[in-house]
Design a protein around this motif. Structure first.
Motif, PDB file in Angstrom:
ATOM      1  N   SER A 181       0.845  -1.182   0.000  1.00 31.44           N
ATOM      2  CA  SER A 181       0.000   0.000   0.000  1.00 31.44           C
ATOM      3  C   SER A 181       0.881   1.231   0.000  1.00 31.44           C
ATOM      4  CB  SER A 181      -0.897   0.000   1.244  1.00 31.44           C
ATOM      5  OG  SER A 181      -1.393   1.280   1.527  1.00 31.44           O
ATOM      6  N   GLY A 182       0.434   2.263  -0.675  1.00 30.53           N
ATOM      7  CA  GLY A 182       1.197   3.503  -0.676  1.00 30.53           C
ATOM      8  C   GLY A 182       1.394   4.067   0.706  1.00 30.53           C
ATOM      9  N   GLU A 241     -11.634 -21.653  -2.843  1.00 27.63           N
ATOM     10  CA  GLU A 241     -12.249 -21.483  -4.161  1.00 27.63           C
ATOM     11  C   GLU A 241     -11.568 -20.382  -4.960  1.00 27.63           C
ATOM     12  OE1 GLU A 241     -16.700 -21.748  -4.787  1.00 27.63           O
ATOM     13  OE2 GLU A 241     -16.412 -19.592  -5.018  1.00 27.63           O
ATOM     14  N   LYS A 242     -11.147 -19.336  -4.261  1.00 28.89           N
ATOM     15  CA  LYS A 242     -10.517 -18.194  -4.926  1.00 28.89           C
ATOM     16  C   LYS A 242      -9.668 -17.465  -3.914  1.00 28.89           C
ATOM     17  CE  LYS A 242     -11.656 -13.940  -7.471  1.00 28.89           C
ATOM     18  NZ  LYS A 242     -12.756 -13.118  -8.037  1.00 28.89           N
ATOM     19  N   CYS A 243      -8.491 -16.984  -4.352  1.00 34.19           N
ATOM     20  CA  CYS A 243      -7.613 -16.253  -3.450  1.00 34.19           C
ATOM     21  C   CYS A 243      -6.673 -15.396  -4.288  1.00 34.19           C
ATOM     22  CB  CYS A 243      -6.814 -17.223  -2.573  1.00 34.19           C
ATOM     23  SG  CYS A 243      -5.921 -16.459  -1.209  1.00 34.19           S
ATOM     24  N   GLY A 244      -6.562 -14.118  -3.971  1.00 29.96           N
ATOM     25  CA  GLY A 244      -5.690 -13.266  -4.761  1.00 29.96           C
ATOM     26  C   GLY A 244      -5.665 -11.833  -4.265  1.00 29.96           C
ATOM     27  N   PHE A 245      -4.931 -11.007  -5.005  1.00 28.81           N
ATOM     28  CA  PHE A 245      -4.819  -9.591  -4.679  1.00 28.81           C
ATOM     29  C   PHE A 245      -6.020  -8.819  -5.224  1.00 28.81           C
ATOM     30  CE2 PHE A 245      -0.306 -10.853  -4.509  1.00 28.81           C
ATOM     31  CZ  PHE A 245       0.024 -10.326  -3.270  1.00 28.81           C
ATOM     32  N   ILE A 246      -6.271  -7.664  -4.628  1.00 32.97           N
ATOM     33  CA  ILE A 246      -7.353  -6.781  -5.055  1.00 32.97           C
ATOM     34  C   ILE A 246      -6.764  -5.389  -5.279  1.00 32.97           C
ATOM     35  CG2 ILE A 246      -9.603  -5.803  -4.490  1.00 32.97           C
ATOM     36  CD1 ILE A 246      -9.869  -8.043  -2.364  1.00 32.97           C
ATOM     37  N   ALA A 247      -6.910  -4.858  -6.473  1.00 32.06           N
ATOM     38  CA  ALA A 247      -6.459  -3.494  -6.765  1.00 32.06           C
ATOM     39  C   ALA A 247      -7.467  -2.491  -6.218  1.00 32.06           C
ATOM     40  CB  ALA A 247      -6.291  -3.304  -8.263  1.00 32.06           C
ATOM     41  N   ARG A 248      -6.969  -1.421  -5.642  1.00 32.46           N
ATOM     42  CA  ARG A 248      -7.828  -0.337  -5.159  1.00 32.46           C
ATOM     43  C   ARG A 248      -7.573   0.904  -6.019  1.00 32.46           C
ATOM     44  NH1 ARG A 248     -11.604  -3.149  -2.605  1.00 32.46           N
ATOM     45  NH2 ARG A 248     -11.035  -3.934  -0.541  1.00 32.46           N
ATOM     46  N   SER A 249      -7.929   0.805  -7.284  1.00 30.53           N
ATOM     47  CA  SER A 249      -7.646   1.885  -8.224  1.00 30.53           C
ATOM     48  C   SER A 249      -8.451   3.137  -7.951  1.00 30.53           C
ATOM     49  CB  SER A 249      -7.901   1.402  -9.659  1.00 30.53           C
ATOM     50  OG  SER A 249      -9.244   0.960  -9.799  1.00 30.53           O
ATOM     51  N   PHE A 250      -9.529   3.018  -7.178  1.00 38.62           N
ATOM     52  CA  PHE A 250     -10.343   4.191  -6.858  1.00 38.62           C
ATOM     53  C   PHE A 250      -9.882   4.876  -5.572  1.00 38.62           C
ATOM     54  CE2 PHE A 250     -12.344   0.506  -4.912  1.00 38.62           C
ATOM     55  CZ  PHE A 250     -12.609   0.939  -3.623  1.00 38.62           C
ATOM     56  N   TYR A 251      -8.889   4.320  -4.898  1.00 40.41           N
ATOM     57  CA  TYR A 251      -8.367   4.932  -3.680  1.00 40.41           C
ATOM     58  C   TYR A 251      -7.606   6.218  -4.015  1.00 40.41           C
ATOM     59  CZ  TYR A 251      -9.230   1.376  -0.055  1.00 40.41           C
ATOM     60  OH  TYR A 251      -9.801   0.557   0.882  1.00 40.41           O
ATOM     61  N   PRO A 252      -7.430   7.118  -3.049  1.00 46.87           N
ATOM     62  CA  PRO A 252      -6.582   8.292  -3.283  1.00 46.87           C
ATOM     63  C   PRO A 252      -5.215   7.870  -3.801  1.00 46.87           C
ATOM     64  CG  PRO A 252      -7.745   8.511  -1.194  1.00 46.87           C
ATOM     65  CD  PRO A 252      -8.015   7.114  -1.686  1.00 46.87           C
ATOM     66  N   GLU A 253      -4.632   8.692  -4.625  1.00 46.82           N
ATOM     67  CA  GLU A 253      -3.383   8.330  -5.303  1.00 46.82           C
ATOM     68  C   GLU A 253      -2.292   7.913  -4.322  1.00 46.82           C
ATOM     69  OE1 GLU A 253      -0.188  10.250  -8.513  1.00 46.82           O
ATOM     70  OE2 GLU A 253      -1.993  11.359  -7.920  1.00 46.82           O
ATOM     71  N   PHE A 257      -0.558   1.523  -4.704  1.00 49.17           N
ATOM     72  CA  PHE A 257       0.814   1.059  -4.877  1.00 49.17           C
ATOM     73  C   PHE A 257       0.982   0.439  -6.250  1.00 49.17           C
ATOM     74  CE2 PHE A 257       4.403  -1.920  -4.050  1.00 49.17           C
ATOM     75  CZ  PHE A 257       5.356  -0.964  -3.755  1.00 49.17           C
ATOM     76  N   ASP A 258       0.675  -0.855  -6.388  1.00 47.23           N
ATOM     77  CA  ASP A 258       0.882  -1.508  -7.682  1.00 47.23           C
ATOM     78  C   ASP A 258      -0.235  -2.488  -8.027  1.00 47.23           C
ATOM     79  OD1 ASP A 258       1.348  -3.559  -5.924  1.00 47.23           O
ATOM     80  OD2 ASP A 258       3.371  -4.040  -6.630  1.00 47.23           O
ATOM     81  N   GLY A 259      -1.420  -2.275  -7.476  1.00 47.93           N
ATOM     82  CA  GLY A 259      -2.537  -3.173  -7.745  1.00 47.93           C
ATOM     83  C   GLY A 259      -2.653  -4.318  -6.761  1.00 47.93           C
ATOM     84  N   ARG A 260      -1.813  -4.312  -5.735  1.00 49.42           N
ATOM     85  CA  ARG A 260      -1.856  -5.369  -4.714  1.00 49.42           C
ATOM     86  C   ARG A 260      -2.237  -4.794  -3.344  1.00 49.42           C
ATOM     87  NH1 ARG A 260       3.849  -8.133  -4.691  1.00 49.42           N
ATOM     88  NH2 ARG A 260       4.519  -5.975  -4.997  1.00 49.42           N
ATOM     89  N   GLU A 261      -3.015  -3.741  -3.335  1.00 49.78           N
ATOM     90  CA  GLU A 261      -3.286  -3.023  -2.088  1.00 49.78           C
ATOM     91  C   GLU A 261      -4.061  -3.860  -1.062  1.00 49.78           C
ATOM     92  OE1 GLU A 261      -2.384  -0.228  -5.276  1.00 49.78           O
ATOM     93  OE2 GLU A 261      -3.971  -1.738  -5.129  1.00 49.78           O
ATOM     94  N   HIS A 262      -4.955  -4.691  -1.548  1.00 51.18           N
ATOM     95  CA  HIS A 262      -5.727  -5.563  -0.660  1.00 51.18           C
ATOM     96  C   HIS A 262      -5.676  -6.984  -1.205  1.00 51.18           C
ATOM     97  CE1 HIS A 262      -8.307  -2.861   2.074  1.00 51.18           C
ATOM     98  NE2 HIS A 262      -7.322  -2.134   1.606  1.00 51.18           N
ATOM     99  N   CYS A 263      -6.146  -7.934  -0.402  1.00 50.45           N
ATOM    100  CA  CYS A 263      -6.247  -9.309  -0.864  1.00 50.45           C
ATOM    101  C   CYS A 263      -7.526  -9.920  -0.319  1.00 50.45           C
ATOM    102  CB  CYS A 263      -5.035 -10.133  -0.458  1.00 50.45           C
ATOM    103  SG  CYS A 263      -4.802 -10.335   1.331  1.00 50.45           S
ATOM    104  N   GLY A 264      -7.951 -11.002  -0.945  1.00 48.09           N
ATOM    105  CA  GLY A 264      -9.188 -11.642  -0.528  1.00 48.09           C
ATOM    106  C   GLY A 264      -9.134 -13.148  -0.723  1.00 48.09           C
ATOM    107  N   VAL A 265     -10.079 -13.825  -0.073  1.00 49.23           N
ATOM    108  CA  VAL A 265     -10.155 -15.276  -0.186  1.00 49.23           C
ATOM    109  C   VAL A 265     -11.609 -15.709  -0.073  1.00 49.23           C
ATOM    110  CG1 VAL A 265      -9.819 -15.681   2.298  1.00 49.23           C
ATOM    111  CG2 VAL A 265      -9.182 -17.456   0.652  1.00 49.23           C
ATOM    112  N   VAL A 266     -11.957 -16.751  -0.827  1.00 51.85           N
ATOM    113  CA  VAL A 266     -13.258 -17.415  -0.720  1.00 51.85           C
ATOM    114  C   VAL A 266     -12.987 -18.856  -0.328  1.00 51.85           C
ATOM    115  CG1 VAL A 266     -15.384 -18.091  -1.882  1.00 51.85           C
ATOM    116  CG2 VAL A 266     -14.241 -15.948  -2.524  1.00 51.85           C
ATOM    117  N   GLY A 267     -13.529 -19.268   0.806  1.00 53.51           N
ATOM    118  CA  GLY A 267     -13.365 -20.635   1.264  1.00 53.51           C
ATOM    119  C   GLY A 267     -14.700 -21.347   1.327  1.00 53.51           C
ATOM    120  N   VAL A 268     -14.679 -22.644   1.034  1.00 51.31           N
ATOM    121  CA  VAL A 268     -15.906 -23.453   1.037  1.00 51.31           C
ATOM    122  C   VAL A 268     -15.741 -24.603   2.013  1.00 51.31           C
ATOM    123  CG1 VAL A 268     -17.505 -24.814  -0.357  1.00 51.31           C
ATOM    124  CG2 VAL A 268     -16.246 -22.911  -1.407  1.00 51.31           C
TER     125      VAL A 268
END
Length: 277
Positions: A181-182, A241-253, A257-268
């Protein structure tokens, strides 16, 4: 080989409740978010100086809402603030347990609901770590953007709780901020060094890196990456089921950082749980 640093993780549930409080206040938060460097139309500052609520869903939040359309048991939305995600879930017809540390924000949520929605929204004020649901009583658990308040052992414990609460076929969706994150860039070199050294929780730090709210301080931060979520969910019994980075392109400049500002996971929680012969 994973190197454990258990001595870091003495904070209790009480320290979780205190982790982002005390030294900040609502007026300073309002001042912080009114600054053009930090303002954003999707941010709504919380009433308890715990940062902001987002009024937009990312791909992980969208996936949970889509899943909720076909659930047969209630779902739990944890750390909801003013309840934007809760209201999106209620639109699907699902019954929702809405939890937040702030009873005032839950009251504001309740006041914004229709009479019919209130019948399907059960308010659960307090720490998510202290909640208890009957085993197999939930179809889903949503926990967005608050795992950075937790220690490693707390993360592990609450993920195991999620697994217990869910019915077979139930899903958990979690998101969290990463070191990339920036506003946390000063921590990145140390984080990557600790990660390379095999530390179990390399993103846990007691240093006062700039983060949510941007004013005052708290006891610790915990920045996470997809591989940690995947490790912990699998250890608890989930299929990932799914796991990866989340870009926060709408966040203040300055927050990007580089599109890896957040991350998420879906578990079953798989429907077929194998048993020993």
């Amino acid at each position: 080989m994973i190197r454990k640093l258990s001595s870091q993780f003495r904070p209790t549930v009480r320290s979780f409740l205190q982790a982002a409080t005390a030294t900040r206040n609502v007026s300073s938060m309002d001042e912080f978010y009114s600054n053009p460097k930090n303002s954003n139309p999707h941010f709504k500052a919380t009433l308890n100086a715990h940062g902001h609520m987002l009024d937009v869903l990312d791909e992980y939040g969208e996936a949970f809402v889509a899943f909720a359309r076909n659930t047969t048991k209630p779902v739990a939305d944890l750390g909801v603030a003013f309840g934007f995600t809760t209201k999106e879930i209620l639109k699907t017809g699902a019954t929702v347990y809405a939890n937040d540390l702030s009873e005032d924000m839950l009251k504001e949520l309740n006041n914004s609901l229709t009479e019919e929605e209130r019948l399907r929204c059960i308010l659960k004020p307090g720490s998510a770590l202290e909640l208890n649901f009957e085993p197999g009583s939930l179809s889903g658990v949503l926990a967005l953007r608050w795992f950075h308040f937790l220690t490693g052992p707390q993360i592990r414990e609450v993920i195991h709780k999620f697994f217990t609460w869910l019915e077979p076929g139930g899903k958990v969706v979690i998101t969290c901020s990463t070191p990339y994150s920036g506003r946390a860039r000063s921590f990145i070199p140390e984080y990557e060094e600790r990660k390379a050294a095999g530390e179990e929780w390399p993103g846990f730090t007691t240093k006062q890196i700039q983060e949510v709210g941007g004013v005052g301080s708290r006891e610790h931060f915990h920045k996470l990456e997809p591989f940690i979520f995947e490790r912990e969910l699998k250890a608890a019994g989930f299929e990932v089921e799914k796991c990866g980075f989340i870009a926060r392109s709408f966040y203040p400049e300055g927050w990007q950082f580089d599109g890896r500002e957040h991350c998420g996971v879906v578990g079953v929680k798989t429907r077929q749980i194998s048993t020993p012969n």
